[in-house]
Motif scaffolding. Sequence first.
Motif, PDB file in Angstrom:
ATOM      1  N   SER A 172       5.656 -18.459  -3.339  1.00 26.40           N
ATOM      2  CA  SER A 172       6.406 -18.351  -4.773  1.00 26.40           C
ATOM      3  C   SER A 172       5.514 -18.034  -5.892  1.00 26.40           C
ATOM      4  O   SER A 172       6.322 -18.166  -6.643  1.00 26.40           O
ATOM      5  N   SER A 173       5.483 -16.905  -6.600  1.00 31.20           N
ATOM      6  CA  SER A 173       5.279 -16.727  -6.787  1.00 31.20           C
ATOM      7  C   SER A 173       5.391 -15.045  -7.683  1.00 31.20           C
ATOM      8  O   SER A 173       6.360 -13.976  -7.237  1.00 31.20           O
ATOM      9  N   GLU A 174       6.426 -15.129  -8.973  1.00 33.55           N
ATOM     10  CA  GLU A 174       7.550 -14.348  -9.027  1.00 33.55           C
ATOM     11  C   GLU A 174       6.760 -12.867  -9.176  1.00 33.55           C
ATOM     12  O   GLU A 174       7.114 -11.858  -9.370  1.00 33.55           O
ATOM     13  N   GLU A 175       5.498 -13.096 -10.223  1.00 34.94           N
ATOM     14  CA  GLU A 175       4.599 -12.077 -10.428  1.00 34.94           C
ATOM     15  C   GLU A 175       3.054 -11.594 -10.079  1.00 34.94           C
ATOM     16  O   GLU A 175       3.150 -12.706  -9.162  1.00 34.94           O
ATOM     17  N   PRO A 176       2.369 -10.681  -9.661  1.00 33.79           N
ATOM     18  CA  PRO A 176       1.706 -10.783  -8.839  1.00 33.79           C
ATOM     19  C   PRO A 176       0.511 -11.451  -9.334  1.00 33.79           C
ATOM     20  O   PRO A 176       0.788 -11.187 -10.991  1.00 33.79           O
ATOM     21  N   LEU A 177      -0.307 -12.081  -9.189  1.00 30.89           N
ATOM     22  CA  LEU A 177      -0.933 -12.615  -9.537  1.00 30.89           C
ATOM     23  C   LEU A 177      -2.909 -12.288  -9.037  1.00 30.89           C
ATOM     24  O   LEU A 177      -3.083 -11.111  -8.335  1.00 30.89           O
ATOM     25  N   THR A 178      -3.405 -12.398 -10.127  1.00 27.00           N
ATOM     26  CA  THR A 178      -4.946 -11.845  -9.748  1.00 27.00           C
ATOM     27  C   THR A 178      -6.095 -12.442  -9.431  1.00 27.00           C
ATOM     28  O   THR A 178      -5.899 -14.066  -9.031  1.00 27.00           O
ATOM     29  N   ALA A 179      -6.775 -11.575  -8.954  1.00 25.46           N
ATOM     30  CA  ALA A 179      -7.801 -12.024  -7.603  1.00 25.46           C
ATOM     31  C   ALA A 179      -9.074 -11.723  -7.650  1.00 25.46           C
ATOM     32  O   ALA A 179      -8.967 -10.229  -8.015  1.00 25.46           O
ATOM     33  N   LYS A 180     -10.534 -11.939  -6.894  1.00 25.43           N
ATOM     34  CA  LYS A 180     -11.444 -11.144  -7.287  1.00 25.43           C
ATOM     35  C   LYS A 180     -12.332 -11.742  -6.023  1.00 25.43           C
ATOM     36  O   LYS A 180     -12.061 -12.225  -5.264  1.00 25.43           O
ATOM     37  N   LEU A 181     -12.830 -11.101  -5.334  1.00 23.26           N
ATOM     38  CA  LEU A 181     -13.973 -11.187  -4.264  1.00 23.26           C
ATOM     39  C   LEU A 181     -14.696 -11.901  -4.059  1.00 23.26           C
ATOM     40  O   LEU A 181     -15.927 -12.268  -5.564  1.00 23.26           O
ATOM     41  N   VAL A 182     -14.825 -12.697  -3.667  1.00 21.29           N
ATOM     42  CA  VAL A 182     -16.673 -13.619  -3.168  1.00 21.29           C
ATOM     43  C   VAL A 182     -16.953 -12.810  -2.280  1.00 21.29           C
ATOM     44  O   VAL A 182     -18.654 -12.937  -2.668  1.00 21.29           O
ATOM     45  N   PHE A 183     -17.018 -12.664  -1.436  1.00 18.66           N
ATOM     46  CA  PHE A 183     -17.710 -12.282  -0.110  1.00 18.66           C
ATOM     47  C   PHE A 183     -17.260 -11.155   0.768  1.00 18.66           C
ATOM     48  O   PHE A 183     -16.100 -12.043   1.004  1.00 18.66           O
ATOM     49  N   TYR A 230     -18.002  -9.975   4.871  1.00 17.88           N
ATOM     50  CA  TYR A 230     -18.930  -9.670   5.623  1.00 17.88           C
ATOM     51  C   TYR A 230     -18.217  -8.483   6.521  1.00 17.88           C
ATOM     52  O   TYR A 230     -17.495  -8.871   7.985  1.00 17.88           O
ATOM     53  N   PRO A 231     -18.405  -7.581   6.556  1.00 15.90           N
ATOM     54  CA  PRO A 231     -18.089  -6.178   7.262  1.00 15.90           C
ATOM     55  C   PRO A 231     -18.088  -6.505   9.216  1.00 15.90           C
ATOM     56  O   PRO A 231     -17.804  -6.312   9.557  1.00 15.90           O
ATOM     57  N   GLU A 232     -19.950  -7.492   9.143  1.00 13.61           N
ATOM     58  CA  GLU A 232     -20.281  -6.980  10.928  1.00 13.61           C
ATOM     59  C   GLU A 232     -18.992  -7.597  11.353  1.00 13.61           C
ATOM     60  O   GLU A 232     -18.788  -8.260  12.507  1.00 13.61           O
ATOM     61  N   GLN A 233     -18.372  -8.651  10.790  1.00 10.38           N
ATOM     62  CA  GLN A 233     -16.906  -9.553  11.772  1.00 10.38           C
ATOM     63  C   GLN A 233     -15.614  -8.993  11.239  1.00 10.38           C
ATOM     64  O   GLN A 233     -14.603  -9.919  11.009  1.00 10.38           O
ATOM     65  N   ASP A 234     -15.138  -7.883   9.819  1.00 11.74           N
ATOM     66  CA  ASP A 234     -14.646  -7.687   9.285  1.00 11.74           C
ATOM     67  C   ASP A 234     -13.531  -8.971   8.766  1.00 11.74           C
ATOM     68  O   ASP A 234     -12.566  -9.542   9.052  1.00 11.74           O
ATOM     69  N   LEU A 235     -14.672 -10.003   8.248  1.00 12.88           N
ATOM     70  CA  LEU A 235     -13.577 -10.597   7.257  1.00 12.88           C
ATOM     71  C   LEU A 235     -14.683 -11.011   5.600  1.00 12.88           C
ATOM     72  O   LEU A 235     -15.464 -10.480   5.531  1.00 12.88           O
ATOM     73  N   ALA A 236     -13.378 -11.561   4.914  1.00 11.06           N
ATOM     74  CA  ALA A 236     -13.713 -11.515   3.688  1.00 11.06           C
ATOM     75  C   ALA A 236     -12.750 -12.407   2.802  1.00 11.06           C
ATOM     76  O   ALA A 236     -11.514 -13.359   3.097  1.00 11.06           O
ATOM     77  N   VAL A 237     -13.512 -12.943   2.294  1.00 12.97           N
ATOM     78  CA  VAL A 237     -12.878 -14.155   1.112  1.00 12.97           C
ATOM     79  C   VAL A 237     -12.545 -13.428  -0.460  1.00 12.97           C
ATOM     80  O   VAL A 237     -13.266 -13.655  -1.192  1.00 12.97           O
ATOM     81  N   VAL A 238     -11.231 -13.999  -0.760  1.00 11.86           N
ATOM     82  CA  VAL A 238     -10.992 -13.531  -2.101  1.00 11.86           C
ATOM     83  C   VAL A 238     -10.730 -15.375  -3.076  1.00 11.86           C
ATOM     84  O   VAL A 238      -9.751 -15.809  -2.471  1.00 11.86           O
ATOM     85  N   LYS A 239     -10.732 -14.898  -4.626  1.00  9.75           N
ATOM     86  CA  LYS A 239     -10.104 -16.212  -5.073  1.00  9.75           C
ATOM     87  C   LYS A 239      -8.863 -15.720  -6.447  1.00  9.75           C
ATOM     88  O   LYS A 239      -9.460 -15.358  -6.837  1.00  9.75           O
ATOM     89  N   LEU A 240      -8.648 -16.870  -6.306  1.00  7.53           N
ATOM     90  CA  LEU A 240      -6.958 -16.682  -7.460  1.00  7.53           C
ATOM     91  C   LEU A 240      -7.565 -17.045  -8.146  1.00  7.53           C
ATOM     92  O   LEU A 240      -8.376 -18.011  -8.813  1.00  7.53           O
ATOM     93  N   ASP A 241      -7.299 -16.263  -9.820  1.00  7.30           N
ATOM     94  CA  ASP A 241      -8.061 -16.617 -11.032  1.00  7.30           C
ATOM     95  C   ASP A 241      -7.270 -17.862 -11.139  1.00  7.30           C
ATOM     96  O   ASP A 241      -8.123 -18.649 -12.070  1.00  7.30           O
ATOM     97  N   SER A 242      -6.173 -17.941 -11.433  1.00  7.36           N
ATOM     98  CA  SER A 242      -5.317 -19.168 -11.679  1.00  7.36           C
ATOM     99  C   SER A 242      -4.395 -19.462 -10.617  1.00  7.36           C
ATOM    100  O   SER A 242      -4.055 -18.588  -9.656  1.00  7.36           O
TER     101      SER A 242
END
Length: 367
Positions: free
Chosen positions: A119-130, A132-144
């Motif tokens: 639904s976003s016309e322009e890219p949104l910014t996000a930052k890494l939360v954590f 976990y390469p051992e399971q090849d998973l990660a979580v990022v969080k939108l700034d807004s």
Amino acid sequence: MDASRFRVPLRAPLRIPRLAGPVVALSCCLALAAGCSGSGSAAKDEQGGADTAQASAPRAADDLQNGYLTVIKNVLPSVVQIQATSDLGSGVVYDDKGHIVTNAHVVGGEESFQVTTASSEEPLTAKLVFAYPEQDLAVVKLDSVPDGLAPAKFGDSSKVQVGDIVLAMGSPLGLSSSVTEGIVSATGRTVSESQSGGGTGATIPNMIQTSAAINPGNSGGALVDLDSEVIGIPTLAATDPDLGNSAAPGIGFAIPANMVKTVADQIIKDGRVTDSGRAALGIVGRTVVDSAAQAAGVAVVSVESGGAAAKAGLEAGDIIIRLGDTDITTITSLSEALAGDKPGDKTTVTYTRNGAERTADVTLGEQ
């Protein structure tokens, strides 16, 4: 990879008993079967059955197509495109707080990202939360968090069966909101990623194998069943050494949703993974070769203080050649053997020290 062979038994030829009466009697019987009877009921029943079968076929096709369209409508808005500095992948909206789950190899070593939602016309910014390469998973969080952000529904991957129809959603080759279709080809696969090409080198157990096409950029997206539930995160495609390590068509792998939920919930709550559920020996090791230059075991480079190996008496310089009943020739084979175990499991490590073979009973720790 071994392929199972299925043998289909041949049917015996149809045998018609010899009739004692004249041939005309057989002709009459055939004529009646074809509709010569006065009532015509048999012919009507046969024709009615054919009509019903012909009518049901397009209805079934329509139902399946409508099912696909419903799943796409329900889930595709929850699949996003994640752009790092030089890499591009996909992600799945995990909750209404702006958390997005993806692969660790998608985020790499970066901390900030551009995320494009449905639904976003322009890219949104996000930052890494954590990550976990051992399971090849990660979580990022939108700034807004934008209005209307739609979290996906994650299903119970323990109920996935071979033959289930699935759709893979993501941004293969940067083509956002792309959908491919296939089936679950196998479950319970243990797969080791290569570190070349941006992989984490992780050995991941219990992966879902699918025939749905998984291409570069699909990583971190959604593998979805016909109930509109995410059952896995597409992570990698198999490569064929005989084809120059190009992708092997129709062989892709996804991290099961239950593991995704376990890891993501810990990251969101604690900012890291606190209970991986992955067994570990507590060593740093490397593959060693024999006089014929063949992989021959894992040399212990260092032992983690207080870890499973240290408690069992292993030392730096030991060469591990067997874990339980599994022969160990490389660091990858050791990782794959451990992938089937849990922290707290007991096993036997066979190793050599100064040329002499020894064994040690080990209670596995946690990675």
